[in-house]
Design a protein around this motif. Sequence first.
Motif: not given
Length: 144
Positions: A134-144
């Motif tokens: 299962x893949x999930x994309x998250x914009x890097x700036x949203x990862x703390x």
Amino acid sequence: MAIRISQARSDEERAAVYAFRYTVYIDEMGKPMAEADHERKMVEDPADESGSVLTAYDDGELVGTLRINNGLESVLGDPRLSIYDLHMFNDCEPEQFGFASLFMLRRDYRGSLAAHRLTLAGVESVLAAGVRLCFCYCAPYLVS
């Protein structure tokens, strides 16, 4: 806080999710989204048709959502698909891929139990469907 996780099945429930997405992505975050319907103030895209739209409610208020698509066919045509390099996973059948997307919470619920409950519901959903990856994309700036 009594978080209730469910699946948006009716047109009314899905419309509430699409409006919630607009509030979070457009009004709050100012994201430019081609999928945004600014007249109706909703964010909806073709993957919603085949996706399972999970919701988190607290005291009857929608506070979060997560969409799960099972199977490669469910997201064909999505321009973001190329970022996953799926050709590297040639031992998986098309139906063994899952894609988690549009995961969002109301600002005051970020980092709360609602995030964990939605994530767990998504994991249970893909496992029940026989998904291996299962893949999930998250914009890097949203990862703390």
